[in-house]
Design an enzyme around this catalytic site. Structure first.
Site, mmCIF file in Angstrom:
data_model
loop_
_atom_site.group_PDB
_atom_site.id
_atom_site.type_symbol
_atom_site.label_atom_id
_atom_site.label_comp_id
_atom_site.label_asym_id
_atom_site.label_seq_id
_atom_site.Cartn_x
_atom_site.Cartn_y
_atom_site.Cartn_z
ATOM 1 N N LYS A 1 42.841 6.005 27.201
ATOM 2 C CA LYS A 1 44.171 5.663 27.716
ATOM 3 C C LYS A 1 44.566 6.594 28.867
ATOM 4 C CE LYS A 1 48.015 7.012 25.904
ATOM 5 N NZ LYS A 1 49.155 7.305 25.011
ATOM 6 N N ASP B 1 49.200 1.690 25.435
ATOM 7 C CA ASP B 1 49.835 2.619 24.503
ATOM 8 C C ASP B 1 50.555 1.807 23.431
ATOM 9 O OD1 ASP B 1 52.044 1.574 25.765
ATOM 10 O OD2 ASP B 1 52.962 3.506 26.233
#
Length: 210
Positions: free
Chosen positions: A120, A138
Site C-alpha cells: 500500500k 486502505d
C-alpha cells in the site's frame, strides 16, 4: 456492476473534484515516503502534526540519520507505534543513502524492500510522487469498493486487482484519491452519508436510503 456504471462513477467523482491529491503534507518524494510510513494506524491530521516538526529538522535521509533515534522518537511520539516507526524510518534512510544515492527508488520492488514499506505504501509513493497509475487500497477504499459494488473483494489485494482492471485508464491515476476521500468524508464506516454522496444514484449498496 457494469462498465458503463463504473465509468459514470469516475466521471462524477472527477467532476466533483478535478484535481484530487493526498492530504499528507510533503515537499519531496522522500518526505512523502516518510509521511506514508508514519501513517499506518494513524490519521493524516496526526501525521501532519508530527511532520510539521520533523521535516524542518530532517528534510533528507542524510539529515534524518544525523537526527538520530532518540530525537526522532521524541519528535514523532504523538503518532501510534512511534518507536517502531522511528526504527523503520532510520533503517529506510540508511538504505536510501547506501543503495540509492539518497533518492527514493521508483520501482515497486525497491520500495517494498524498505523497512516498514508494504504494498500500500509503495503504491501511494509510486502514484503520488511519481505519477504511476497505481491504486493503493486502505480501509476506506476497501469499504467503498465493496459497499458500492464498484470492485468487491474479500481482501485488499483482490480489491486492488479489480480496481486496476475495472477502472478506465484515464481515471486510474486519480482513482485512489477520489475513493479514499469519498470513504473518509462521505461513505463513512458506521453511517454513510448517502444524501450528500455524489454517486448516490449509481451506488449499488443494498442498505442505502431509497
Amino acid at each position: 456492476m457494469n462498465a458503463a456504471k463504473r465509468r459514470a462513477i469516475f466521471e462524477r467523482l472527477r467532476e466533483d473534484n478535478p484535481q484530487p491529491t493526498t492530504e499528507l503534507l510533503y515537499d519531496t518524494p522522500f518526505q512523502l515516503l516518510i509521511a506514508v510510513l508514519l501513517s499506518a494506524q494513524a490519521t493524516d491530521v496526526g501525521v501532519n502534526k508530527a511532520t510539521r516538526r520533523l521535516f524542518p529538522l530532517a528534510p533528507t535521509p542524510e539529515a534524518m540519520l544525523a537526527l538520530g533515534e532518540a530525537r526522532l522518537t521524541e519528535t514523532i511520539q504523538t503518532i501510534g507505534l512511534y518507536r517502531t516507526k522511528a526504527k523503520n524510518t532510520l533503517a529506510t534512510c540508511r538504505i536510501l543513502v547506501e543503495q540509492h544515492g539518497g533518492e527514493v527508488p521508483q520501482s515497486r520492488e525497491a520500495l517494498e524492500a524498505l523497512p516498514g514499506v508494504g504494498r500500500k505504501t509503495a503504491n501511494v509513493v509510486l502514484n503520488t510522487a511519481f505519477g504511476q497509475p497505481t491504486i493503493a487500497v486502505d480501509t476506506h477504499i476497501f469499504r467503498v469498493a465493496n459497499r458500492t459494488r464498484l470492485a468487491p473483494g474479500k481482501d485488499v489485494r483482490e480489491v486492488e486487482d479489480k480496481l486496476t482492471r475495472f477502472t478506465p485508464p484515464e481515471f486510474r491515476l486519480d482513482a485512489h484519491h477520489w475513493l479514499i476521500l469519498l470513504g473518509r468524508y462521505v461513505c463513512k464506516a458506521r453511517k454513510p452519508e448517502c444524501a450528500r454522496c455524489p454517486i448516490q444514484d449509481l451506488c449499488e449498496y443494498p442498505a442505502k436510503p431509497v
